[in-house]
Design a protein around this motif. Structure first.
Motif, short mmCIF file in Angstrom:
data_model
loop_
_atom_site.label_atom_id
_atom_site.label_comp_id
_atom_site.label_asym_id
_atom_site.label_seq_id
_atom_site.Cartn_x
_atom_site.Cartn_y
_atom_site.Cartn_z
N MET A 65 30.20 31.67 33.91
CA MET A 65 30.24 30.58 34.84
C MET A 65 31.26 29.53 34.40
SD MET A 65 27.90 31.24 37.35
CE MET A 65 29.37 32.13 37.57
N PHE A 66 31.42 29.40 33.10
CA PHE A 66 32.43 28.44 32.62
C PHE A 66 33.83 28.91 32.98
CE2 PHE A 66 28.77 27.68 29.84
CZ PHE A 66 28.55 26.35 30.16
N ARG A 67 34.07 30.22 32.89
CA ARG A 67 35.37 30.76 33.28
C ARG A 67 35.61 30.57 34.77
NH1 ARG A 67 36.56 36.09 30.41
NH2 ARG A 67 36.78 34.62 28.75
N LYS B 88 43.34 37.50 42.48
CA LYS B 88 42.27 38.13 43.27
C LYS B 88 41.53 37.09 44.09
CE LYS B 88 41.69 42.05 40.17
NZ LYS B 88 40.78 42.76 39.24
N LEU B 89 41.27 35.94 43.51
CA LEU B 89 40.59 34.88 44.25
C LEU B 89 41.47 34.37 45.39
CD1 LEU B 89 38.92 33.00 41.28
CD2 LEU B 89 37.78 34.40 43.02
N GLU C 161 39.21 40.01 31.99
CA GLU C 161 40.47 39.96 32.73
C GLU C 161 41.24 38.66 32.44
OE1 GLU C 161 41.72 41.68 37.01
OE2 GLU C 161 39.64 41.41 36.49
N ASP C 162 42.56 38.78 32.42
CA ASP C 162 43.35 37.57 32.17
C ASP C 162 43.28 36.63 33.37
OD1 ASP C 162 46.08 37.77 33.80
OD2 ASP C 162 45.59 39.78 33.05
N VAL C 163 43.52 35.36 33.10
CA VAL C 163 43.37 34.31 34.11
C VAL C 163 44.29 34.53 35.31
CG1 VAL C 163 43.64 31.83 34.52
CG2 VAL C 163 42.56 32.63 32.41
#
Length: 118
Positions: free
Chosen positions: A1-3, A110-111, A102-104
Motif C-alpha cells: 500500500m505504501f508503494r 500500466k496505471l 516491478e520497477d516504478v
C-alpha cells in the motif's frame, strides 16, 4: 500500500481518475476498524474492502487470486496470498498486473494505460 501511495503521488492529478481498493483475504482478523487504522498511513484515496469468507472466495476465484491460511506454532496462523495489483480500466476490462517487485516506471505505465482506458 505504501508503494501504491507513491505511485498515486507520481501520477499527480491523473491519480484522481483511479479507484484503488485493498481487499483483505483475512476478514477474521482484518476488521473494518483495523483496516481503517491501517489505511490511515497511506493515500486517502485507497479504500479497504472486505466481505464474508464466501464473498472473498468468490472474488478471489473471479480474479484468479490465491490465498490460504497457514497454521503456525502456538495455534496462530499467517496468510499466504497473491501479492500483485490487478489493474482494471473504467469499463471493467483487465489491463495488467503489477508485480510486487516491478520497477516504478513500468508500474506507472500500466496505471496510465488504465487511466487512458486502453
Amino acid at each position: 500500500m505504501f508503494r501504491m501511495t507513491q505511485h498515486l503521488r507520481e501520477l499527480g492529478p491523473d491519480a484522481d481518475r483511479l479507484n484503488v481498493g485493498f481487499v483483505t483475504v483475512d476478514p477474521g482478523r482484518d476488521t473494518p476498524e483495523l483496516l481503517k487504522t491501517y489505511l490511515e498511513s497511506v493515500d486517502p484515496r485507497i479504500v479497504a474492502l472486505t466481505g464474508t469468507p464466501e464473498e472473498l472466495a468468490a472474488a478471489a476465484k473471479a480474479f484468479r487470486i490465491s490465498y490460504r491460511r497457514v497454521p503456525t506454532e502456538g495455534g496462530d496462523y499467517t496468510m499466504e496470498h497473491t501479492a500483485s495489483v490487478i489493474v482494471i480500466d473504467a469499463g471493467g476490462g483487465f489491463v495488467s498486473l503489477i508485480d510486487y517487485h516491478e520497477d516504478v516506471a513500468t508500474a506507472l505505465s500500466k496505471l496510465r494505460r488504465a487511466i487512458r482506458g486502453s
